[in-house]
Design an enzyme around this catalytic site. Structure first.
Site, mmCIF file in Angstrom:
data_model
loop_
_atom_site.group_PDB
_atom_site.id
_atom_site.type_symbol
_atom_site.label_atom_id
_atom_site.label_comp_id
_atom_site.label_asym_id
_atom_site.label_seq_id
_atom_site.Cartn_x
_atom_site.Cartn_y
_atom_site.Cartn_z
ATOM 1 N N HIS A 46 -1.884 -2.531 -6.322
ATOM 2 C CA HIS A 46 -2.394 -2.224 -4.979
ATOM 3 C C HIS A 46 -3.914 -2.315 -4.926
ATOM 4 O O HIS A 46 -4.632 -1.453 -5.438
ATOM 5 C CB HIS A 46 -1.927 -0.825 -4.555
ATOM 6 N N SER A 67 0.817 -1.209 0.000
ATOM 7 C CA SER A 67 0.000 0.000 0.000
ATOM 8 C C SER A 67 0.853 1.263 0.000
ATOM 9 O O SER A 67 0.318 2.366 -0.057
ATOM 10 C CB SER A 67 -0.921 0.010 1.219
ATOM 11 N N GLU A 93 -4.625 0.246 -7.869
ATOM 12 C CA GLU A 93 -3.576 1.126 -8.371
ATOM 13 C C GLU A 93 -2.450 0.264 -8.955
ATOM 14 O O GLU A 93 -1.835 -0.526 -8.244
ATOM 15 C CB GLU A 93 -3.016 2.006 -7.252
#
Length: 294
Positions: A144, A123, A156
């Site tokens: 992510h 993250s 992401e």
């Protein structure tokens, strides 16, 4: 490599992120293995996924046949080499510690096929801090997911300056195949986009709380009622796991040296006390009455 070449996916880590990511991959039609050194974690993951999918069937979100087909594509293993030896894509979902991830990627580089893409679900940790332990930096990126992956739509996908366009596009195509909206970031930055914005909100919330301006419960109420957030920042820390956020802050602080990135005292106290949120029954809030949530 194009998306049609991705047939086998290995997810490393059966924790609160990994087991749901594995389920998404199986639901998307991929032969999927979830691997974890802890056999109890794998059993728990299987039980949780069976429960979630049964609820999906009951709610009409998925048919019984589709559920059974997904589970037929999903395996649980404790041996990393056995799990990853035929993988076309490996998704790392282990603890948010750089040294652990680097050690894992070095192993994966040796045991996976040369064409395999290696991605991190980190993250906050950019993939260039990990890719240099491999001989395939062009095939490494971030993927992510957000918690909980079976609910949250966004992923992401983050490139480093070594990540190839082919790797990025293949990863984006996998996002589409598993029913998630992939957003491609062509430039690395610690924390990416969502967590940098969320982190700024969380830092200010914690500052207001530690300064005695307002109680954490009141801050959560204001964020929900005035800003229309679905959940307050302290409730979100409890949901995600206070230790997860703590490790993220430690990593960010190690990278930047900025005191603003250092874990706040109240968060460090919670971690040391083992009060990590919903998963332990107590965090900022006490969940004993309603039971521990997973």
């Amino acid at each position: 490599m194009f998306v049609q070449n991705i047939r086998n996916i290995c997810v490393v880590g059966a924790g609160q992120m990994g087991h749901q990511i594995g389920m998404l991959c199986a639901l998307g039609g991929y032969e999927t293995v979830i691997v974890d050194v802890n056999e109890d974690a794998l059993k728990k993951a299987d039980t949780l996924l069976q429960s979630i999918m049964e609820k999906w069937v009951t709610k009409g979100k998925i048919s019984e046949d589709a559920k059974d087909a997904a589970f037929s594509r999903l395996q649980f293993k404790t041996d990393l080499e056995d799990a990853a030896t035929n993988a076309d894509l490996v998704i790392e979902a282990v603890v948010e510690k750089l040294d652990v991830k680097r050690e894992l990627f070095a192993k994966l580089d040796k045991i996976t096929p040369s064409h395999a893409i290696l991605v991190s679900n980190s993250s906050t940790i950019v993939n260039s801090l990990i890719a240099d332990v491999t001989n395939r930096a062009d095939k490494v990126c971030n993927m992510h997911f957000f918690y909980p992956p079976l609910v949250m739509d966004c992923v992401e996908v983050v490139m480093s300056d070594k990540t190839s366009d082919e790797t990025a596009q293949t990863t984006m195509n996998v996002c589409k195949q598993i029913g998630r909206t992939g957003v491609l970031l062509r430039k690395e930055i610690s924390g990416f986009i969502a967590n940098r914005i969320l982190g700024a909100l969380q830092r200010e919330a914690v500052h207001l709380y530690e300064s005695g301006i307002a109680d954490y419960k009141d801050i959560d109420v204001i964020c929900r009622k005035a800003l229309n957030h679905p959940i307050g920042p302290f409730e979100l820390m409890d949901l995600s796991g206070i230790d997860v956020g703590y490790f993220v802050m430690q990593q960010r602080y190690a990278e930047t040296g900025d005191p603003q990135d250092k874990p706040a005292a109240c968060i460090e106290e919670k971690v040391k006390a083992g009060h990590l949120g919903r998963k332990t029954g107590k965090g900022f809030y006490d969940y004993a009455k309603e039971g521990v949530k997973n």
